[in-house]
Motif scaffolding. Structure first.
Motif, short mmCIF file in Angstrom:
data_model
loop_
_atom_site.label_atom_id
_atom_site.label_comp_id
_atom_site.label_asym_id
_atom_site.label_seq_id
_atom_site.Cartn_x
_atom_site.Cartn_y
_atom_site.Cartn_z
N TYR A 8 -5.79 -8.74 8.47
CA TYR A 8 -4.85 -7.73 8.95
C TYR A 8 -3.52 -7.88 8.24
O TYR A 8 -3.00 -8.98 8.12
CB TYR A 8 -4.59 -7.92 10.45
N CYS A 9 -2.95 -6.75 7.81
CA CYS A 9 -1.59 -6.77 7.28
C CYS A 9 -0.67 -6.09 8.29
O CYS A 9 -0.96 -4.99 8.76
CB CYS A 9 -1.51 -6.07 5.93
N HIS A 10 0.44 -6.78 8.58
CA HIS A 10 1.38 -6.29 9.58
C HIS A 10 2.64 -5.71 8.94
O HIS A 10 3.60 -5.43 9.65
CB HIS A 10 1.78 -7.44 10.51
N CYS A 11 2.66 -5.54 7.62
CA CYS A 11 3.92 -5.16 6.97
C CYS A 11 4.34 -3.74 7.32
O CYS A 11 3.53 -2.88 7.67
CB CYS A 11 3.83 -5.35 5.45
N GLN A 12 5.64 -3.51 7.17
CA GLN A 12 6.21 -2.21 7.53
C GLN A 12 5.61 -1.09 6.66
O GLN A 12 5.36 0.01 7.15
CB GLN A 12 7.73 -2.28 7.38
N ALA A 13 5.37 -1.40 5.38
CA ALA A 13 4.83 -0.37 4.47
C ALA A 13 3.43 0.06 4.91
O ALA A 13 3.14 1.26 4.97
CB ALA A 13 4.81 -0.90 3.04
N CYS A 14 2.58 -0.89 5.22
CA CYS A 14 1.23 -0.55 5.69
C CYS A 14 1.30 0.23 6.99
O CYS A 14 0.57 1.20 7.18
CB CYS A 14 0.38 -1.80 5.91
N ARG A 15 2.18 -0.20 7.89
CA ARG A 15 2.28 0.48 9.18
C ARG A 15 2.75 1.91 9.01
O ARG A 15 2.22 2.84 9.61
CB ARG A 15 3.23 -0.30 10.11
N VAL B 185 -1.53 -11.33 7.44
CA VAL B 185 -0.44 -11.47 6.48
C VAL B 185 0.76 -10.62 6.90
O VAL B 185 0.62 -9.66 7.67
CB VAL B 185 -0.88 -11.12 5.03
N ASN B 186 1.91 -11.02 6.37
CA ASN B 186 3.20 -10.36 6.71
C ASN B 186 3.44 -10.32 8.22
O ASN B 186 3.98 -9.35 8.76
CB ASN B 186 3.24 -8.94 6.11
N TYR B 187 3.05 -11.42 8.87
CA TYR B 187 3.14 -11.47 10.33
C TYR B 187 4.58 -11.48 10.82
O TYR B 187 4.85 -11.10 11.96
CB TYR B 187 2.39 -12.70 10.84
ZN LIG Z 1 0.87 -4.41 4.33
#
Ligand SMILES: [Zn+2]
Ligand SMILES: [Zn+2]
Length: 140
Positions: A25-32, A108-110
């Motif tokens: 899981y990616c939690h980054c702002q860009a992915c969101r 990642v990017n937690y």
């Molecule tokens: Zn991301």
């Protein structure tokens, strides 16, 4: 093993072959922001494991940063995958591949999370060291 996937409307079909290099899981702002979801469930593949089998002419790419070429269907707007040229990997979104058993191994990017997930998996502040991150783990 080959897994078939498609966009939201079905105009673009693709398949991936083999075993993903990683899932999580990616939690980054860009992915969101791009996915309009609180996390992005990713599966990472070597580019030659990913093949568009139909509707390639409907695929468009949006690139905001050198790290990510985000690919989507121009007919339905459905997101398909993100090419990471600097990593030599393609993230085919887990949701794009309904028959692939999603077995997440890492978050990642937690540090950017808006949806803490207490599942016992490692939580990396940003990216693993081999992906140019700090590799630093943090609490759930
Ligand atoms: Zn991301
Ligand atoms: Zn579509």
């Amino acid at each position: 093993m080959t897994y078939a996937g498609s966009c939201f409307c079905g105009a673009v079909e693709l398949e991936v072959t083999g075993t993903p290099e990683a899932m999580g899981y990616c939690h980054c702002q860009a992915c969101r922001s791009w996915s309009a979801a609180p996390v992005n469930a990713f599966s990472l593949w070597k580019p030659d494991a990913v093949r568009v089998t139909s509707g390639a002419e409907h695929i468009a790419t949006f690139q905001k940063t050198p790290l990510s070429q985000r690919q989507y269907c121009t007919k339905c707007g459905g997101h398909l995958m993100t090419n990471h040229p600097t990593l030599g990997l393609v993230d085919v979104y887990a949701a794009t591949l309904p028959t692939l058993k999603f077995v997440p191994g890492v978050h990642v990017n937690y540090v950017e999370t808006v949806l803490p997930m207490k599942d016992g998996l490692p939580k990396l502040k940003d990216f693993p060291k081999e992906f140019g991150g700090s590799g630093e783990a943090m609490a759930e």
